[in-house]
Design a protein around this motif. Structure first.
Motif, PDB file in Angstrom:
ATOM      1  N   GLY A 142      14.155  38.422  13.979  1.00 15.25           N
ATOM      2  CA  GLY A 142      14.818  39.454  13.188  1.00 15.25           C
ATOM      3  C   GLY A 142      16.053  40.018  13.879  1.00 15.25           C
ATOM      4  O   GLY A 142      16.975  40.487  13.228  1.00 15.25           O
ATOM      5  N   ASP A 172      15.745  39.198   5.628  1.00 17.08           N
ATOM      6  CA  ASP A 172      15.282  40.548   5.287  1.00 17.08           C
ATOM      7  C   ASP A 172      16.247  41.274   4.355  1.00 17.08           C
ATOM      8  O   ASP A 172      15.829  41.957   3.418  1.00 17.08           O
ATOM      9  N   GLY A 185      11.167  37.889   4.976  1.00 17.05           N
ATOM     10  CA  GLY A 185      11.093  36.469   5.358  1.00 17.05           C
ATOM     11  C   GLY A 185       9.882  35.730   4.787  1.00 17.05           C
ATOM     12  O   GLY A 185      10.032  34.725   4.087  1.00 17.05           O
ATOM     13  N   ASP A 189       9.922  32.841   1.870  1.00 20.83           N
ATOM     14  CA  ASP A 189       9.313  31.557   2.241  1.00 20.83           C
ATOM     15  C   ASP A 189       8.335  31.093   1.144  1.00 20.83           C
ATOM     16  O   ASP A 189       8.407  29.965   0.642  1.00 20.83           O
ATOM     17  N   GLY A 276      10.100  34.752  15.066  1.00 20.33           N
ATOM     18  CA  GLY A 276       9.450  34.951  13.770  1.00 20.33           C
ATOM     19  C   GLY A 276       9.913  34.013  12.668  1.00 20.33           C
ATOM     20  O   GLY A 276       9.109  33.535  11.865  1.00 20.33           O
ATOM     21  N   ASN A 280       8.728  29.960   9.230  1.00 19.91           N
ATOM     22  CA  ASN A 280       9.168  29.521   7.896  1.00 19.91           C
ATOM     23  C   ASN A 280       8.815  28.057   7.632  1.00 19.91           C
ATOM     24  O   ASN A 280       9.187  27.163   8.413  1.00 19.91           O
ATOM     25  N   ASP A 308       6.332  38.113  17.930  1.00 16.88           N
ATOM     26  CA  ASP A 308       6.213  38.748  19.239  1.00 16.88           C
ATOM     27  C   ASP A 308       4.748  38.912  19.640  1.00 16.88           C
ATOM     28  O   ASP A 308       3.922  39.372  18.845  1.00 16.88           O
TER      29      ASP A 308
HETATM   30  O1  KG4 Z   1      10.089  37.432  16.213  1.00 14.71           O
HETATM   31  P1  KG4 Z   1       9.794  38.493  15.197  1.00 14.71           P
HETATM   32  O2  KG4 Z   1       8.346  38.738  14.824  1.00 14.71           O
HETATM   33  O3  KG4 Z   1      10.351  39.895  15.638  1.00 14.71           O
HETATM   34  C1  KG4 Z   1      11.624  40.118  16.130  1.00 14.71           C
HETATM   35  O4  KG4 Z   1      12.542  40.234  15.298  1.00 14.71           O
HETATM   36  O5  KG4 Z   1      11.771  40.210  17.375  1.00 14.71           O
HETATM   37  O6  KG4 Z   1      10.646  38.115  13.893  1.00 14.71           O
HETATM   38  C2  KG4 Z   1      10.616  38.892  12.741  1.00 14.71           C
HETATM   39  C3  KG4 Z   1      11.545  38.241  11.741  1.00 14.71           C
HETATM   40  C4  KG4 Z   1      11.749  39.047  10.470  1.00 14.71           C
HETATM   41  O7  KG4 Z   1      13.128  39.062  10.157  1.00 14.71           O
HETATM   42  C5  KG4 Z   1      10.960  38.270   9.419  1.00 14.71           C
HETATM   43  O8  KG4 Z   1      11.475  38.380   8.106  1.00 14.71           O
HETATM   44  C6  KG4 Z   1      11.112  36.852   9.941  1.00 14.71           C
HETATM   45  O9  KG4 Z   1      11.026  36.958  11.344  1.00 14.71           O
HETATM   46  N1  KG4 Z   1      10.052  35.972   9.432  1.00 14.71           N
HETATM   47  C7  KG4 Z   1      10.276  34.949   8.600  1.00 14.71           C
HETATM   48  C8  KG4 Z   1       9.028  34.380   8.309  1.00 14.71           C
HETATM   49  N2  KG4 Z   1       8.072  35.071   8.988  1.00 14.71           N
HETATM   50  C9  KG4 Z   1       8.732  36.044   9.689  1.00 14.71           C
HETATM   51  N3  KG4 Z   1      11.416  34.480   8.085  1.00 14.71           N
HETATM   52  C10 KG4 Z   1      11.338  33.427   7.244  1.00 14.71           C
HETATM   53  N4  KG4 Z   1      10.169  32.848   6.908  1.00 14.71           N
HETATM   54  C11 KG4 Z   1       8.999  33.284   7.417  1.00 14.71           C
HETATM   55  N5  KG4 Z   1       7.842  32.687   7.067  1.00 14.71           N
END
Ligand code: KG4
Ligand code: ZN
Length: 343
Positions: A142, A172, A185, A189, A276, A280, A308
């Motif tokens: 994110g 997002d 996200g 997806d 994150g 996807n 995370d």
């Molecule tokens: O790594 P993370 O849990 O936290 C940080 O941002 O550090 O990533 C969260 C991000 C969010 O923007 C969320 O929408 C995205 O990862 N995300 C996804 C999916 N699962 C989480 N984006 C696209 N498809 C997914 N299945």
């Protein structure tokens, strides 16, 4: 040498126990529901929630691992980068824990831990470092979109990063414009799986630029204009699905093409991915297909280690400690803007 690790860089409070390259427990408490109300992470609320959750989450991690506090030999925590007040909660709790137990403490770079996470797999999860080979690693979350050349286990060099929005942010913000819940996200997806990826034409920013940087803010603007020009698109589930599939395909195509191109240019035979956005389904599928086509091995972080988590912090800390890294002082401060430098 059981090690207790903490991760609080954003909106997940996590504690894990690792021992000899194995994840004994990985407890994660997500604050997503709380932040969803505000359409994004509110740093002050995140810090307060971390403070509330840290002790119970640590107790859960210890209990699940079957380890008592006095059996912990090393303590580790994310030192940066991340939200300052969120980082502070976890770092100071971990340092206090290390002080009380008179154990060494290690502050860990959050993105170095992401680079490590694709090498954690199995049941119970364990480090698969005998299978390591130099790779180009995509970290997509994110807050970040980074391409890294990982030459050896603890040696790496940043090749490029986003110059504006991160890929997750693009998912997002697209979702927000569509009225989907935060974080969008996973919703995009799911919808994209039923949609037509050529239903709408979106730009592929920086796809053909020779550098390894990304840019997603223009795509977000294109999404806004497309919704303005096609107001009926959100009225049907199929319209929503086509829209999601089209936006997702634009993001995924850029991420995949630039990752493969960097891997070829640096003559590595392996690609890894974490963060994150790596959850996807479209990205996982397209990376797999592109790597197969280019004769590259693909090592994707398991979904539990994409988002995370403290297990990846603990696994890296244990490795660094075993290789003789000096402990971090107990009064060391957070590093919210810590650059991912070559180790
Ligand atoms: O790594 P993370 O849990 O936290 C940080 O941002 O550090 O990533 C969260 C991000 C969010 O923007 C969320 O929408 C995205 O990862 N995300 C996804 C999916 N699962 C989480 N984006 C696209 N498809 C997914 N299945
Ligand atoms: Zn992260």
């Amino acid at each position: 040498m059981p090690l207790l690790a903490f991760e609080t860089s954003c909106d997940e409070t996590s504690a894990a126990v690792v021992h000899q390259g194995r994840v004994l427990s990985n407890a994660v408490s997500s604050q997503i529901a709380m932040h969803a109300e505000y359409g994004g992470v509110v740093p002050e609320l995140a810090a307060r929630e971390h403070l509330r959750n840290l002790q119970p989450i640590a107790q859960t991690a210890l209990a699940q691992a079957g380890v008592t506090p006095d059996q912990i030999e090393v303590v580790a925590a994310t030192q940066g980068p991340g939200l300052p007040s969120a980082l502070m909660a976890g770092l100071k709790a971990a340092q206090a824990f290390a002080f009380a137990l008179r154990r060494p403490f290690l502050g860990v770079h959050h993105h170095e831990a992401h680079l490590f996470s694709p090498w954690i797999s199995g049941n119970p999860p364990q480090a698969q470092f005998d299978q390591f080979e130099p790779n180009v690693s995509l970290i997509a979350s994110g807050g970040h979109t980074i391409l890294v050349l990982v030459q050896s286990e603890l040696q790496h060099r940043v090749l490029g990063a986003t110059v504006d929005d991160a890929a997750g942010e693009c998912f997002d913000k697209t979702g927000k414009l569509m009225g989907l819940p935060y974080p969008a996200g996973p919703h995009i997806d799911r919808l994209a799986e039923q949609g037509n990826p050529t239903g709408f034409d979106f730009p592929r920013p920086k796809l053909n630029d020779p550098d390894d940087n990304f840019s997603f803010s223009g795509l977000k603007t294109a999404v806004r204009y497309c919704l303005r020009d096609h107001p009926g698109v959100l009225a049907t589930r199929q319209g929503m699905a086509d829209f999601c599939a089209s936006v997702q395909t634009a993001i995924v195509e850029v991420l995949v093409a630039k990752t493969i191109r960097a891997a070829r240019r640096h003559r590595v035979r392996c690609v890894t991915a974490s963060g994150g956005v790596t959850c996807n389904a479209g990205l996982r599928r397209q990376l797999a297909a592109a790597c197969a086509g280019a004769g590259l091995r693909l090592c994707l972080a398991e979904k539990a280690f994409c988002t995370d988590n403290a297990a990846m912090i603990g696994m890296l800390a244990e490795r660094q400690f075993a290789l003789g890294k000096a402990p971090t002082p107990l009064d060391a401060d957070i590093q919210p803007t810590w650059e991912l430098a070559g180790a």
